[in-house]
Write a protein that holds these residues in place. Structure first.
Motif, PDB file in Angstrom:
ATOM      1  N   ALA A  38       0.836  -1.207   0.000  1.00 29.05           N
ATOM      2  CA  ALA A  38       0.000   0.000   0.000  1.00 29.05           C
ATOM      3  C   ALA A  38       0.867   1.252   0.000  1.00 29.05           C
ATOM      4  CB  ALA A  38      -0.931  -0.006   1.206  1.00 29.05           C
ATOM      5  N   VAL A  39       1.966   1.175   0.720  1.00 29.32           N
ATOM      6  CA  VAL A  39       2.989   2.221   0.694  1.00 29.32           C
ATOM      7  C   VAL A  39       4.237   1.575   0.113  1.00 29.32           C
ATOM      8  CG1 VAL A  39       4.384   3.783   2.100  1.00 29.32           C
ATOM      9  CG2 VAL A  39       1.991   3.359   2.718  1.00 29.32           C
ATOM     10  N   PRO A  40       4.905   2.238  -0.840  1.00 27.09           N
ATOM     11  CA  PRO A  40       6.088   1.635  -1.460  1.00 27.09           C
ATOM     12  C   PRO A  40       7.074   1.108  -0.429  1.00 27.09           C
ATOM     13  CG  PRO A  40       5.493   3.659  -2.594  1.00 27.09           C
ATOM     14  CD  PRO A  40       4.586   3.565  -1.394  1.00 27.09           C
ATOM     15  N   GLY A  41       7.411  -0.173  -0.569  1.00 38.70           N
ATOM     16  CA  GLY A  41       8.378  -0.791   0.331  1.00 38.70           C
ATOM     17  C   GLY A  41       7.785  -1.340   1.613  1.00 38.70           C
ATOM     18  N   PHE A  42       6.474  -1.113   1.876  1.00 39.81           N
ATOM     19  CA  PHE A  42       5.866  -1.597   3.117  1.00 39.81           C
ATOM     20  C   PHE A  42       5.372  -3.023   2.929  1.00 39.81           C
ATOM     21  CE2 PHE A  42       2.130  -1.593   6.167  1.00 39.81           C
ATOM     22  CZ  PHE A  42       2.925  -1.795   7.282  1.00 39.81           C
ATOM     23  N   ASP A  43       5.796  -3.928   3.814  1.00 40.94           N
ATOM     24  CA  ASP A  43       5.455  -5.344   3.668  1.00 40.94           C
ATOM     25  C   ASP A  43       4.227  -5.750   4.476  1.00 40.94           C
ATOM     26  OD1 ASP A  43       6.455  -5.192   6.223  1.00 40.94           O
ATOM     27  OD2 ASP A  43       8.201  -6.463   5.856  1.00 40.94           O
TER      28      ASP A  43
END
Length: 206
Positions: A174-179
């Motif tokens: 949902a947010v770039p790089g958020f897992d």
């Protein structure tokens, strides 16, 4: 076209068992339970199956649906259906300990839980999203420590709750790089209450 031909649903089949023990050590009362749940042929929605309109077979199916008057058939791009998607095994331990103090005017209790779910078998129709939901979507560890004290018409409560880490599949990417992983967290509740006329209780908490 075979992937667009859902198989008949089989009934879910479960086997559950639990074992527990209760004992007292002086005023301390302790209960420990272990449980295991094996669930086969779990019914759930399949992953999204995309339609390739350039495929003659798939296009012909859409034309048949449209001719049959199925709403939205002409704009259909993907679909889902219920299927026997997977088998799971869930096991866990519950522990509850209660200790009365001050001649029963105070009590301290601890409740702890460990629960783990693992996929034993999964069909190609299920997705990694589904696996994360089942295996990582809830904290494996939870604990609640509660203390109460009564003094005449007054009663007080304090509670500390702990929740272990988990992954929320909807938030992955949902947010770039958020897992989508969330760390463990503790929540504290406090409350004071007063009972008057033996019939009404006013409580304030945060």
């Amino acid at each position: 076209a075979d992937q667009f031909a859902p198989l008949p649903l089989d009934p879910e089949d479960s086997f559950n068992w639990t074992v527990g023990i209760t004992f007292e050590a002086g005023p301390l009362n302790v209960t420990v339970d272990y449980f295991k749940i094996e669930l086969d042929n779990r019914i759930a929605l399949s992953g999204l199956l995309e339609i390739d309109r350039t495929d003659p077979e798939q296009s012909a199916i859409l034309d048949e649906l449209s001719a049959a008057g199925v709403p939205g058939a002409t704009t259909l791009s993907a679909f889902q259906f219920f299927t026997n998607d997977f088998d799971t095994e869930t096991q866990g331990v519950d522990l509850v300990a209660t200790l009365p103090l001050d001649a029963g005017n105070s009590t301290v209790s601890l409740a702890m839980n460990w629960t783990d779910t693992e996929l034993q078998e999964i069909t190609p129709l299920a997705t990694e999203f589904r696996r994360i939901q089942l295996e990582e979507g809830l904290p494996k560890y939870r604990a609640i420590l509660t203390g109460t004290h009564s003094m005449g018409a007054w009663s007080f409560l304090g509670r500390a709750s702990y929740f272990g880490e988990f992954t929320y599949a909807n938030d992955i990417g949902a947010v770039p790089g958020f897992d989508g992983e969330y760390g463990d967290v503790a929540v504290v509740d406090v409350e004071a209450s007063y009972t008057f006329r033996d019939a009404w209780t006013l409580a304030v908490g945060a």
